[in-house]
Design a protein around this motif. Structure first.
Motif, mmCIF file in Angstrom:
data_model
loop_
_atom_site.group_PDB
_atom_site.id
_atom_site.type_symbol
_atom_site.label_atom_id
_atom_site.label_comp_id
_atom_site.label_asym_id
_atom_site.label_seq_id
_atom_site.Cartn_x
_atom_site.Cartn_y
_atom_site.Cartn_z
ATOM 1 N N LEU A 1 0.858 -1.159 -0.134
ATOM 2 C CA LEU A 1 0.057 -0.186 0.010
ATOM 3 C C LEU A 1 0.701 1.278 0.041
ATOM 4 O O LEU A 1 1.941 1.331 0.711
ATOM 5 N N GLN A 2 0.777 2.083 -0.799
ATOM 6 C CA GLN A 2 1.244 3.357 -0.899
ATOM 7 C C GLN A 2 0.413 4.529 -0.934
ATOM 8 O O GLN A 2 -0.677 4.694 -1.407
ATOM 9 N N ASN A 3 0.981 5.747 -0.405
ATOM 10 C CA ASN A 3 0.466 6.912 0.001
ATOM 11 C C ASN A 3 -1.057 6.980 0.350
ATOM 12 O O ASN A 3 -2.070 7.538 -0.243
ATOM 13 N N VAL A 4 -1.469 6.333 1.321
ATOM 14 C CA VAL A 4 -2.756 5.990 2.160
ATOM 15 C C VAL A 4 -3.060 7.284 2.538
ATOM 16 O O VAL A 4 -2.342 7.726 3.636
ATOM 17 N N GLY A 5 -4.249 7.922 2.734
ATOM 18 C CA GLY A 5 -4.708 9.102 3.179
ATOM 19 C C GLY A 5 -4.981 8.935 4.808
ATOM 20 O O GLY A 5 -5.194 7.957 5.086
ATOM 21 N N SER B 1 -0.974 8.620 10.287
ATOM 22 C CA SER B 1 -0.459 9.839 9.607
ATOM 23 C C SER B 1 1.012 9.021 8.983
ATOM 24 O O SER B 1 1.405 8.184 9.576
ATOM 25 N N GLY B 2 1.098 9.639 7.683
ATOM 26 C CA GLY B 2 2.373 8.966 7.229
ATOM 27 C C GLY B 2 2.087 7.647 6.353
ATOM 28 O O GLY B 2 3.067 6.721 6.553
ATOM 29 N N GLY B 3 1.199 7.338 5.980
ATOM 30 C CA GLY B 3 0.596 6.212 5.196
ATOM 31 C C GLY B 3 1.528 6.212 3.735
ATOM 32 O O GLY B 3 0.915 6.009 2.789
#
Length: 158
Positions: free
Chosen positions: A42-46, A140-142
């Motif tokens: 998973l990348q750039n998850v809100g 935060s920081g996903g």
């Protein structure tokens, strides 16, 4: 007498319905447990997004919904949850366990400035009512969580 008390408890736990087949996989017998993971990374998850684990290994009692990433308690009881996140080298993936939208535990998988992947695990014991919901959310920081069974979420009724 203990056998009768046990049977009464089973009926109470199953909304006053008897499981006449004595099926061991029904929640009325208190056996609830799941193990899920991600098939991919998973990348750039809100922020506050639910981490949806799409690969189900075990789902006894049917409480985990792989389309939403939410575990719904099929019966009231004490539950143990655990989750592990493997953050990609130089990245982070901070998560939290929520019970009915209330944060109960956090997990800090931070590999920022580190040249290797960074694992982090967390666990919690929660008293849940029937239909209470538990989920792993991005704190935060996903940025990057490695999948392929390196990052998992599990729980069971104690």
């Amino acid at each position: 007498m203990k056998s009768i008390q046990y049977q009464l408890k089973l009926v109470e736990d199953n909304d006053e319905k008897c499981d006449c087949n004595h099926s061991p996989s029904t929640p009325s017998f208190g056996k609830v447990g799941f193990l899920v993971s991600n098939s991919g990374s998973l990348q750039n998850v809100g922020n506050d997004a639910i981490v949806v684990y799409d690969t189900v290994t075990t789902n006894l009692g049917g409480g985990y919904d792989k389309s939403t990433g939410v575990f719904t308690a099929p019966v009231e009881g004490l539950y143990y949850f655990s989750w592990t996140v493997l953050a990609f080298a130089g990245k982070s993936f901070y998560t939290q366990l929520k019970l009915n939208d209330i944060v109960v535990a956090k997990n800090h998988a931070g590999a920022t400035g580190i040249a290797t992947h960074m694992p982090s695990s967390q666990s919690a014991v929660l008293q849940m009512k029937k239909n209470d919901k538990a989920s792993i959310r991005v704190h935060s920081g996903g940025l990057y969580m490695i999948g392929d069974k390196w990052s998992t979420f599990s729980g069971y009724k104690i």
